[in-house]
Each structure stands twice: as C-alpha cells, then as structure tokens.
Design a protein around this motif. Structure first.
Motif, short mmCIF file in Angstrom:
data_model
loop_
_atom_site.label_atom_id
_atom_site.label_comp_id
_atom_site.label_asym_id
_atom_site.label_seq_id
_atom_site.Cartn_x
_atom_site.Cartn_y
_atom_site.Cartn_z
N CYS A 487 -19.85 -4.71 -34.59
CA CYS A 487 -20.56 -6.00 -35.10
C CYS A 487 -20.68 -5.89 -36.48
O CYS A 487 -21.06 -4.56 -37.12
CB CYS A 487 -21.86 -6.06 -34.26
SG CYS A 487 -21.86 -6.27 -32.45
N LYS A 505 -21.08 -19.81 -30.56
CA LYS A 505 -22.20 -18.93 -30.14
C LYS A 505 -21.82 -17.52 -29.32
O LYS A 505 -22.81 -16.60 -29.53
CB LYS A 505 -22.93 -19.89 -29.02
CG LYS A 505 -23.65 -21.04 -29.52
CD LYS A 505 -24.42 -21.91 -28.39
CE LYS A 505 -25.38 -23.08 -29.04
NZ LYS A 505 -26.02 -23.62 -28.09
N ASP A 509 -24.30 -14.02 -32.90
CA ASP A 509 -25.45 -14.05 -32.66
C ASP A 509 -26.97 -14.42 -33.17
O ASP A 509 -26.61 -14.89 -34.68
CB ASP A 509 -26.05 -12.54 -31.79
CG ASP A 509 -26.15 -11.61 -32.93
OD1 ASP A 509 -26.62 -11.73 -34.03
OD2 ASP A 509 -26.02 -10.22 -32.52
N ALA A 510 -27.86 -14.44 -32.63
CA ALA A 510 -29.23 -15.18 -33.48
C ALA A 510 -29.45 -14.60 -34.87
O ALA A 510 -30.16 -14.93 -35.43
CB ALA A 510 -30.21 -15.24 -32.55
N ASP A 511 -29.14 -13.25 -34.90
CA ASP A 511 -29.68 -12.43 -36.01
C ASP A 511 -28.37 -12.45 -37.07
O ASP A 511 -28.30 -11.57 -37.99
CB ASP A 511 -29.64 -10.99 -35.49
CG ASP A 511 -31.17 -10.95 -34.77
OD1 ASP A 511 -32.07 -11.60 -35.24
OD2 ASP A 511 -31.10 -10.17 -33.90
N TRP A 513 -25.32 -11.25 -36.56
CA TRP A 513 -24.11 -10.50 -36.43
C TRP A 513 -22.84 -11.15 -35.64
O TRP A 513 -22.84 -11.94 -34.71
CB TRP A 513 -24.56 -9.42 -35.46
CG TRP A 513 -25.70 -8.66 -36.12
CD1 TRP A 513 -27.04 -8.71 -36.10
CD2 TRP A 513 -25.46 -7.62 -36.90
NE1 TRP A 513 -27.78 -7.74 -36.70
CE2 TRP A 513 -26.81 -6.89 -37.47
CE3 TRP A 513 -24.37 -6.69 -37.39
CZ2 TRP A 513 -27.06 -5.66 -38.12
CZ3 TRP A 513 -24.42 -5.76 -38.13
CH2 TRP A 513 -25.69 -5.13 -38.59
N HIS A 515 -19.78 -10.40 -33.57
CA HIS A 515 -19.29 -9.65 -32.55
C HIS A 515 -17.80 -9.43 -32.28
O HIS A 515 -17.22 -10.80 -31.97
CB HIS A 515 -19.83 -9.97 -31.12
CG HIS A 515 -21.29 -9.74 -30.94
ND1 HIS A 515 -21.78 -8.84 -30.18
CD2 HIS A 515 -22.31 -10.31 -31.73
CE1 HIS A 515 -23.27 -8.97 -30.27
NE2 HIS A 515 -23.34 -9.90 -31.25
#
Length: 687
Positions: A487, A505, A509-511, A513, A515
């Motif tokens: 990541c 999505k 991710d929510a932070d 990062w 993937h």
C-alpha cells in the motif's frame, strides 16, 4: 536566472546502503508494518519548499532553462516505398513549441467557451496516435489551458475506443488520419463526438474526403494546422492551473472488463516528476531523451515531463521496433526509459556472444567476470580496460552517450540486471510504479551493489506499508522479512476512478492508502521486492496453491525464454506452459543438438520445435532456472508447448500494457494444453 524550483536534487553523499528506508516511529499496527519512508531525503509534498505543483509550471520551468534550444524532434520520412527514414533528426525549438501550444490551447479554450465543444461533466480532449512530437505538443497545450487529456491506446480495439470516448464524454479527438477514418465509421456509436483533428500531414485530396465524410456524420474534421491558425487569430493567455485540477483521465487496460479511468491531477503529476528528479543530476548541457514507450501510458508520460522540466529535448522513434536501436544510434540520447523486454533482448544477444568460440568469447567471459565481481563488491560499474575493449560496443547499441536508464513495468531477472548495469556504462535504475501513482513509487539507489532483484526503497514522496494477506500466508510478522500487500500514499496518489465508486472504494481506504494488489517484502536494507499478486492463485488437484504470475516471472528470467504463459488445471496435479523461445538463443541451443537453423529463419525454427529432443532440451533449461530460483516441485512446469508465434495485442494474448490476458491466451492454446494433459502422468508429477 535562478530557478525557484528545487530540481534536480543530487544523490546525497555518504548514504547508508544498509538503511535505505525505515519505519516512521509509532506507525506500526496489528496486521501491518509501519510506514516506510526513504532515508536519503526529506519527505516531499506539494507544500515542500521549491516543489513543483502543476504541469504548467513544468513547461514554464523547462522553457526558462532551455535557452531557446531544441525541444521536440523526429527522423524525417524519406520514402514510403521502400520505407526509409533520414539518418538525422529535425527539431522544433522550445520557442516554436511554446508558440504552437498557445495557439492550440487558445483554439480549444475558445471552442469550449462557445459551446462548439463540451457539454459533458468535464472538458476532456482525446489523443489517439503513436508517439510523435505532436502528441507531446498537444499534452502541453492541454496542461496550459486546463483541459483534461484522455489518451486512447494505439492498439485498442473498437469496443474500448467506443467505451472510453463515451465514458469520458469526449467531444474532440486528435488522431492520425488512419484513426480519423475509424472514428468517422464509429460516429453513430459515439454521439457526443463533435470534432476530429487530424494530427499528421496528408494530401489535400485525402483531407477533403475526410472533411466531406465528417459533414455526413455531423462531425467537423480539420487539420492540426487549421486549428492552430484559429487559435493564433484569437490568442488567450495560458490558464495557471491549480494543483487540485484534473490533468488527465488515464485509462488502465486491465486483463478483464472495461478500462478504468484513473483521475490524475496536476499536483499528482508534478509531485511524481519532482520525486523522479531527486537523486540524479545530468552531466553536461545536452539533456536528450528518446521516446518510444507509449505516451498513452503514465510511465512514458511522466518520464517525458521530467525531461521537459529540465529544459531538455526529446527525439521520437520511428515507431518500428526493428528500427529502435537505429533510432537511438542516430539520436544518441543521454536518458532512456525502457522496459525488460528491450533489455532482455540485449542481454540475450550478449550471452550468445559469451558463448563465442576462441579468443573473442574468452575475452568477453573474462571481462564479464571481472566487472561483475567489482559491481557486486563496490557498486562501481565502470572499468578503464574492459569498458574500452569489450563493453563500449554494448553501450553503443543505445547510442553510446546514455547516462541514465530507468526500467519498469515488469520484472527482470537479477542476473540480467547485474550484467546490464556493468555493460551499458550508465546508471540503470529499476523501479516500481503504476498508473495510480504516476508511475512513481520506488526505485533502486545508484551504485547499490546488491540491489538487483529488488525495486529499491520508496521515493522521497512515497510512504509504503505492507498489510497481511492471510489467505496467501503473507504477514507483516514474517521472518526474516515482513511480507504483505503493498500500500502507498503521497501527493502523487490518484483521486479515484472516473464514475466508478465501487472500484475507487476497493482501492483507496479511509486513510488515503492505495491498495496495489501486489505482494512485496521489505528486505534488511529497506528495499522493496515484488513477490506475488493478490488473488492470482490457483489450487492444484493435490491441494497445493500456486501463484501463476510469480512462476511466470521466474521462468521469464531464463535467457532462452522470450515469452511464457503458465497454466494449471485444478483437476490436475502439475503445471504446463506455453513458451515462445528467443530466436537467437534457440538457434544456439539447436546447434548443440546437431541442428543448424539461423535465428532469422523463423519457419525453420518453428519446424524444429516439433522435435521431442528440442522440447526436452528447452524444458531442461526451464527446470534449471526453476531450481536456481528455488521453486517447489509442484510449482515447476512439467510439460511445455513451444511456438515461435509471439503473444501480442493483435492476437488477443496481451493487454496494451503487455500483460498476459490469461483467459484469452488459454482459449488460444486450449487444444494444445489439453493434449499435454491427456498424456500419461509425468513421473515427477505423480501424487
């Protein structure tokens, strides 16, 4: 005039090669490593002092550094029949390119403002051509006037072209005359398309036919010079774009389904360029790059922007792979962005020379041994005697002036990489990146004596972490090195996929990062090594899991292999492969078997592949490579089908980014693979 931008940044002196990246304190969490950053430089963001922030700034910086020198060039076409190009390049200066980009940009700006173009969610502009000076000129114009570039792959089929034009709501496409005809045929299926601009020079009669055809299809057709004249008559000052404004929708080809449109901003691309310019300072004033990798892909586009930021010049290849080395020998570039399939070809020819009889072969082998020992001990890649006697000829294949080569997009064996590092007489830096980070994530440090087989530490703008993949047995707690899905994040991270919330999505991710879907490990020096691909696994009949791409990467390092497709049936206990041998190395192997077939005699080579002794000899070479790379018994290919027909985009086996399309390749060779499985079970594969 002193620049306000901090580029390029020299590679620091006295760096610690044993500590190239470290975890940021306090960032480790359960199920993941900490956040790795480079130890060589401060972390680079868009807010860093002297940072580039937009593509508009990149061109302006290059213009100020260029002193009015040459910018974009090509080899003139001498004749079409027979096809012949001049043995020199002709150039347009930075001032000329600046004038033209302003004219093109002004014309587009005015057409969108009047409503002649546009009407969709974004002001997108398509480009469909092989690499030419006009491609780069158009991209610079779009950057200067806040338009969003949408590249169409030169090798894409009808369905993908239609999908991208409709998906991006593109109302104008710049295209070659050949593609213009295709677009006019496609017109009923792309109702938003209002204008086609012909990029190449064509006879007046041919142009008139296309214009008339366009009227019939309700699509305006005009030449690039016509558009420039429109813009020159009503010039508009360039728009100083913001870092958060979109610069391009870069469609990734993918191996299945429709392409995904990665949204990249000016800030994303500028940050990527800034990072790539950290660690290398060109020697001399003549900075020259060759452009032959597709500009529709992010790797070549960012490399071009790096060269432009430095005020350099770019020479475009003829587009014929067989003339690529000739192009470079005429151009004599100082920088080459390349890929393993080009480097492997040079390596394979060199290895054939190493087998030459007599004094010539002996000298080559001794020079290679001496320089490899030196490289692996000190990282030093030059040698006063052997460079002059032996390796100057290898370097001359690329023009003889290359200072830096970057290599990416696919794996290359550590054996080949070590040889090329000491033979090409310039820095060869392997890296890792993807569309979603502007092709910018990691690359090896120069003069690192043990970097081959890795893709180096994170670049100065990149944070990396590895997260557990329990289903594949990878963990951040693995010993001796942490392993997991790679990541990354940084100001070069893309903003998502256009009109595709589901995939966005699943990727971001929510932070923040990204993937990647790639599996890596961090070695003891803080260098990343790509080892697998998430979910690209299958189970053999005895219950063993195998990672097909990883196995293909191993076999691809065998010099005899030009291309390989590994296949497994879950009802079977062993793997098969379709192998396309390298003609030069196959010819050499055949001579050892008492058959003499020239590497240029492709039909003769194909005929030889039906000989069971040849098949067994090739399989033996593959097995040696597998054993050297410590593949497990069930991971080794037990039977092979040999063919001289390469996997290509045209025959459906490759994506436009040259990744194997597994389903399509299997369908093409299904009968041959089934026939191999129908044979009695190999002794080594019995349950």
């Amino acid at each position: 005039m002193e620049s306000k931008f901090n580029i390029p940044v020299a590679f620091p002196a006295n760096v610690d090669y044993s500590r190239q990246a470290v975890e940021v304190p306090g960032t480790r969490k359960p199920g993941q490593t900490g956040h790795y950053r480079s130890t060589a430089y401060p972390f680079l963001t868009l807010e860093s002092p002297g940072a580039l922030t937009t593509c508009w700034e990149i061109f302006e910086e290059g213009l100020s550094r260029s002193n009015g020198g040459p910018c974009l060039g090509r080899r003139p076409l001498v004749s079409k029949e027979p096809l012949k190009f001049a043995d020199y390049y002709v150039w347009e200066s930075w001032a000329q390119i600046d004038t033209r980009r302003r004219a093109i940009g002004s014309a587009l700006h005015n057409l969108f403002k009047k409503g002649t173009l546009g009407g969709g969610q974004l002001e997108t502009v398509g480009i469909w051509s092989r690499n030419t000076p006009e491609w780069q000129l158009l991209d610079c114009a779009l950057h200067a006037y806040a338009k969003i570039g949408v590249a169409l792959y030169d090798t894409l089929g009808k369905d993908s072209v239609e999908y991208i034009i409709n998906h991006a709501e593109t109302t104008v496409v710049f295209a070659t005359s050949e593609h213009a005809q295709f677009l006019l045929k496609l017109a009923p299926s792309v109702p938003r398309l209002k204008m086609v601009v012909i990029m190449d020079d064509i006879p007046t009669e041919a142009k008139d036919i296309l214009v008339a055809w366009g009227k019939d299809k309700n699509v305006q057709v005009l030449g690039l010079l016509d558009l420039e004249a429109m813009g020159a008559a009503d010039l508009v000052e360039p728009i100083k774009t913001r870092p958060d404004q979109l610069a391009t929708i870069c469609y990734t080809s993918g191996t299945t389904g429709n392409p995904k449109g990665a949204l990249l901003t000016h800030g994303n691309l500028a940050n990527a360029v800034n990072a790539q310019l950290s660690g290398y300072v060109p020697q001399g004033d003549d900075i020259c790059a060759v452009s032959y990798l597709p500009l529709a892909h992010i790797y070549e586009r960012v490399m071009a922007l790096c060269n432009l930021a430095m005020g350099g010049r770019i020479g475009y290849s003829t587009g014929d792979p067989l003339r690529l080395l000739e192009d470079m020998q005429i151009l004599k570039p100082t920088f080459v962005a390349t890929v393993p399939r080009v480097l492997n070809r040079v390596y394979q020819v060199a290895m054939a020379n190493a087998e030459a009889p007599g004094l010539k072969g002996m000298l080559f082998r001794h020079a290679t041994e001496v320089k490899l020992q030196q490289l692996r001990a000190t990282g030093q890649r030059t040698h006063a005697l052997w460079d002059r006697l032996v390796f100057r000829k290898v370097a001359a294949a690329f023009g003889g002036r290359v200072q830096l080569m970057s290599c990416g997009s696919a794996p290359i064996s550590s054996t080949a990489m070590d040889f090329l590092r000491m033979a090409l007489l310039g820095d060869l830096l392997e890296g890792y990146g993807m569309t979603e980070n502007g092709g910018t994530c990691t690359h090896v440090w120069q003069c690192d004596p043990s970097s081959s087989g890795t893709v180096g530490p994170p670049l100065c703008n990149t944070e990396i972490k590895l997260i557990d993949v329990p289903s594949m047995g990878y963990s951040a707690e693995d010993k001796p090195f942490p392993r997991g899905e790679i990541c990354f994040r940084g100001d070069h991270s893309f903003k998502g996929y256009y009109k595709d919330e589901k995939n966005t999505k699943a990727t971001i991710d929510a932070d923040g990062w990204i993937h990647t879907g790639d599996v890596g490990l961090m070695d003891k020096c803080g260098r990343l090594k790509i080892i697998d691909r998430v979910k690209n696994i299958m189970k053999l009949a005895q219950g063993e899991y195998v990672a097909l791409e990883n196995i293909e990467n191993v076999y691809s390092s065998c010099p005899l292999v030009a291309q390989v497709f590994v296949y497994g049936d879950s009802l079977q206990s062993y793997l098969l492969a379709v192998v396309v041998p390298d003609p030069v190395l196959l010819s050499h192997l055949l001579s050892k078997l008492g058959r003499h077939v020239s590497s240029a005699d492709i039909p003769g080579l194909q005929e030889s592949l039906s000989d069971p002794k040849v098949n067994a000899a090739v399989l033996s070479e593959l097995t040696k490579t597998a054993q050297e790379n410590k593949l497990k018994g069930f991971e080794m290919v037990k039977r092979v089908y040999l063919t001289m027909e390469p996997f290509t985009v045209d025959n459906g086996c490759l994506t436009p980014t040259f990744k194997i399309k597994r389903k399509e390749t299997y369908e093409r060779y299904k009968n041959e693979l089934n026939a191999l499985y129908a044979l009695p079970l190999p002794t080594s594969a019995k349950l």
